[in-house]
Design a protein around this motif. Structure first.
Motif, PDB file in Angstrom:
ATOM      1  N   VAL A 241       0.827  -1.209   0.000  1.00 60.99           N
ATOM      2  CA  VAL A 241       0.000   0.000   0.000  1.00 60.99           C
ATOM      3  C   VAL A 241       0.860   1.257   0.000  1.00 60.99           C
ATOM      4  CG1 VAL A 241      -1.686   1.340   1.331  1.00 60.99           C
ATOM      5  CG2 VAL A 241      -1.965  -1.141   1.080  1.00 60.99           C
ATOM      6  N   THR A 242       1.866   1.311   0.852  1.00 67.35           N
ATOM      7  CA  THR A 242       2.666   2.538   0.950  1.00 67.35           C
ATOM      8  C   THR A 242       3.513   2.765  -0.297  1.00 67.35           C
ATOM      9  OG1 THR A 242       4.391   1.319   2.159  1.00 67.35           O
ATOM     10  CG2 THR A 242       2.754   2.513   3.469  1.00 67.35           C
ATOM     11  N   SER A 243       3.902   1.680  -0.981  1.00 66.21           N
ATOM     12  CA  SER A 243       4.718   1.850  -2.190  1.00 66.21           C
ATOM     13  C   SER A 243       3.936   2.536  -3.301  1.00 66.21           C
ATOM     14  CB  SER A 243       5.250   0.499  -2.672  1.00 66.21           C
ATOM     15  OG  SER A 243       4.187  -0.370  -3.034  1.00 66.21           O
ATOM     16  N   GLN A 244       2.611   2.458  -3.260  1.00 66.41           N
ATOM     17  CA  GLN A 244       1.781   3.120  -4.255  1.00 66.41           C
ATOM     18  C   GLN A 244       1.734   4.633  -4.050  1.00 66.41           C
ATOM     19  OE1 GLN A 244      -2.069   1.257  -3.990  1.00 66.41           O
ATOM     20  NE2 GLN A 244      -1.303  -0.772  -4.527  1.00 66.41           N
ATOM     21  N   LEU A 245       2.169   5.088  -2.895  1.00 68.54           N
ATOM     22  CA  LEU A 245       2.095   6.515  -2.590  1.00 68.54           C
ATOM     23  C   LEU A 245       3.229   7.311  -3.211  1.00 68.54           C
ATOM     24  CD1 LEU A 245       1.364   6.181   1.238  1.00 68.54           C
ATOM     25  CD2 LEU A 245      -0.307   6.599  -0.567  1.00 68.54           C
ATOM     26  N   GLY A 246       4.282   6.632  -3.612  1.00 72.22           N
ATOM     27  CA  GLY A 246       5.484   7.317  -4.053  1.00 72.22           C
ATOM     28  C   GLY A 246       6.508   7.337  -2.939  1.00 72.22           C
ATOM     29  N   LYS A 247       7.772   7.412  -3.313  1.00 74.72           N
ATOM     30  CA  LYS A 247       8.850   7.287  -2.341  1.00 74.72           C
ATOM     31  C   LYS A 247       8.784   8.352  -1.264  1.00 74.72           C
ATOM     32  CE  LYS A 247      13.887   6.898  -1.970  1.00 74.72           C
ATOM     33  NZ  LYS A 247      15.181   6.900  -2.678  1.00 74.72           N
ATOM     34  N   GLY A 248       8.565   9.609  -1.677  1.00 73.46           N
ATOM     35  CA  GLY A 248       8.562  10.702  -0.712  1.00 73.46           C
ATOM     36  C   GLY A 248       7.459  10.555   0.322  1.00 73.46           C
ATOM     37  N   ALA A 249       6.246  10.246  -0.128  1.00 73.38           N
ATOM     38  CA  ALA A 249       5.121  10.099   0.795  1.00 73.38           C
ATOM     39  C   ALA A 249       5.317   8.895   1.704  1.00 73.38           C
ATOM     40  CB  ALA A 249       3.820   9.974   0.022  1.00 73.38           C
ATOM     41  N   ALA A 250       5.821   7.805   1.141  1.00 75.39           N
ATOM     42  CA  ALA A 250       6.030   6.598   1.939  1.00 75.39           C
ATOM     43  C   ALA A 250       7.073   6.838   3.025  1.00 75.39           C
ATOM     44  CB  ALA A 250       6.455   5.444   1.040  1.00 75.39           C
ATOM     45  N   GLU A 251       8.146   7.532   2.669  1.00 74.39           N
ATOM     46  CA  GLU A 251       9.192   7.816   3.657  1.00 74.39           C
ATOM     47  C   GLU A 251       8.682   8.766   4.723  1.00 74.39           C
ATOM     48  OE1 GLU A 251      12.526   9.244   1.469  1.00 74.39           O
ATOM     49  OE2 GLU A 251      13.177   7.232   0.842  1.00 74.39           O
ATOM     50  N   TYR A 252       7.823   9.715   4.321  1.00 80.38           N
ATOM     51  CA  TYR A 252       7.275  10.643   5.305  1.00 80.38           C
ATOM     52  C   TYR A 252       6.366   9.909   6.286  1.00 80.38           C
ATOM     53  CZ  TYR A 252       4.312  14.163   7.429  1.00 80.38           C
ATOM     54  OH  TYR A 252       3.623  14.919   8.348  1.00 80.38           O
ATOM     55  N   LEU A 253       5.518   9.023   5.758  1.00 85.46           N
ATOM     56  CA  LEU A 253       4.592   8.296   6.625  1.00 85.46           C
ATOM     57  C   LEU A 253       5.333   7.394   7.606  1.00 85.46           C
ATOM     58  CD1 LEU A 253       1.507   7.092   4.539  1.00 85.46           C
ATOM     59  CD2 LEU A 253       1.529   8.647   6.480  1.00 85.46           C
ATOM     60  N   ASN A 254       6.229   6.568   7.074  1.00 89.84           N
ATOM     61  CA  ASN A 254       7.007   5.644   7.895  1.00 89.84           C
ATOM     62  C   ASN A 254       6.137   4.997   8.980  1.00 89.84           C
ATOM     63  OD1 ASN A 254       9.250   4.257   8.842  1.00 89.84           O
ATOM     64  ND2 ASN A 254       9.850   5.899  10.233  1.00 89.84           N
ATOM     65  N   PRO A 255       5.145   4.193   8.590  1.00 88.28           N
ATOM     66  CA  PRO A 255       4.201   3.657   9.579  1.00 88.28           C
ATOM     67  C   PRO A 255       4.899   2.841  10.664  1.00 88.28           C
ATOM     68  CG  PRO A 255       3.610   2.995   7.329  1.00 88.28           C
ATOM     69  CD  PRO A 255       4.912   3.677   7.243  1.00 88.28           C
ATOM     70  N   GLN A 256       4.445   3.022  11.878  1.00 87.01           N
ATOM     71  CA  GLN A 256       4.966   2.240  12.999  1.00 87.01           C
ATOM     72  C   GLN A 256       4.099   0.991  13.147  1.00 87.01           C
ATOM     73  OE1 GLN A 256       5.966   4.523  16.571  1.00 87.01           O
ATOM     74  NE2 GLN A 256       5.642   6.414  15.394  1.00 87.01           N
ATOM     75  N   ILE A 257       4.733  -0.170  13.053  1.00 86.52           N
ATOM     76  CA  ILE A 257       4.012  -1.440  13.039  1.00 86.52           C
ATOM     77  C   ILE A 257       4.024  -2.078  14.425  1.00 86.52           C
ATOM     78  CG2 ILE A 257       3.960  -3.766  12.084  1.00 86.52           C
ATOM     79  CD1 ILE A 257       4.988  -2.619   9.471  1.00 86.52           C
ATOM     80  N   HIS A 258       2.843  -2.517  14.866  1.00 86.78           N
ATOM     81  CA  HIS A 258       2.694  -3.160  16.176  1.00 86.78           C
ATOM     82  C   HIS A 258       2.155  -4.569  15.949  1.00 86.78           C
ATOM     83  CE1 HIS A 258       2.995   0.842  18.198  1.00 86.78           C
ATOM     84  NE2 HIS A 258       2.411   1.241  17.085  1.00 86.78           N
TER      85      HIS A 258
END
Length: 326
Positions: A241-258
């Motif tokens: 899912v995050t790879s579809q956002l583009g590199k910049g957006a994905a790096e900004y989001l950097n989701p924290q996984i639990h």
């Protein structure tokens, strides 16, 4: 990422609905979506000396609808500079007429403020729960406190493979939709994004029981295997899912996984409280294609424990039991 195209905001002009309306207007702006604001009034039924469908009851019903429509126009007027807004009034039971509005007009999101429940120690009332159970499109129930933006968004996904094959593809689709919506909200609000999956190794307790006498090393290896399988699948769907956002957006989001060992009913509300989450994005249907399974017991238990807004997703094949006929 524009997720929603046709938003329905459900208000009660007799209550404070500013939080839902502000969120709906902002969402419509960010998604370039259409917005309809709906209120539902009681249907006039026969009383003493007032037959159903008679001129007195019909005139009274028309007057109530007209007054409500005028109040709606005044309510939304300050927002018309930001987005184009339609208003509508329906007659009947609030949650059922909301669903009928969705069925008739094809809205892809319902957003409303929580009911006012001074006598209950829980956030969501009967109307809220009925919408969360039976509305065919995503439902976002927001707390009445206005927040211009959210700080923490929690996406709860289920990467358990222990379901019938026909159900797994539906669950995977729901997981992706949950993450897509959570990513979109996190980006628009500049919020932290957290992704949680609570897991258990089925049979672990039995393996430790006196009847099986399973060596501890085998139990440890089995539990670790389950944990690793869930971790791989969770990381995979988040990356997809995050790879579809583009590199910049994905790096900004950097989701924290639990990845939390334990039951979802306990662990997800506890994590939401620990993170001070503003909203949980989660699925609500337990079994797809099984009559009577409107909301899963796990989802219902979670909803009865949390104290934050919720955005609930259902599978695309979900069929509401509500019909257009009374």
């Amino acid at each position: 990422m524009n997720i929603f195209k046709d938003i329905l905001c459900v208000v009660d002009i007799r209550e404070d609905c500013a939080a839902a309306l502000e969120r709906a207007v902002t969402l419509a702006e960010n998604n370039q979506a259409s917005l309809t604001v709906l209120d539902v009034v009681d249907r006039i039924t026969a009383g003493i000396g007032m037959p159903d469908g008679g001129p007195i009851s019909a005139d009274l019903q028309s007057a109530i609808v007209a007054a409500d429509m005028q109040a709606l126009e005044e309510l939304v007027d300050p927002y018309r500079k930001r987005v184009s807004i339609k208003v509508a009034v329906r007659k009947g039971t609030r949650f059922m007429e909301t669903i009928r509005q969705v069925l008739t007009n094809g809205h892809d999101l319902v957003i409303k403020v929580t009911e006012k429940l001074d006598w209950f120690d829980r956030l969501f009332g009967c109307d809220d729960m009925n919408l969360l159970r039976e509305c065919p499109c995503p439902v976002w129930v927001v707390k009445p406190q206005i927040k211009k933006s959210y700080r923490v968004i929690l996406a709860a996904v289920d990467t358990d493979d222990g379901y019938p094959r026909a159900e797994l593809s539906s669950r995977d689709a729901v997981n992706r939709e949950i993450l897509e919506i959570a990513c979109s909200l996190a980006l628009s609000d500049f919020a932290e994004l957290h992704v949680v999956h609570a897991w258990q190794a089925i049979g672990e307790s039995a393996m430790r029981g006196a009847l099986m006498h399973t060596p501890e090393i085998k139990i440890i290896n089995y539990v670790e295997q389950v944990r690793r399988q869930r971790e791989i699948k969770l990381n995979r769907v988040v990356h997809e899912v995050t790879s579809q956002l583009g590199k910049g957006a994905a790096e900004y989001l950097n989701p924290q996984i639990h990845l939390i060992k334990g039951g979802a009913r306990k662990e997800i509300p506890e994590l939401a409280e620990q993170l001070k989450a503003d909203v949980i994005v989660m699925g609500t249907v337990a079994r797809t294609g099984v009559p009577g399974f409107i909301m899963g017991n796990t989802a219902e238990t979670i909803l009865n424990q949390i104290n934050c807004s919720v955005l609930a997703i259902k599978p695309s094949e979900f069929k509401t039991p509500v019909t257009l006929e009374d």
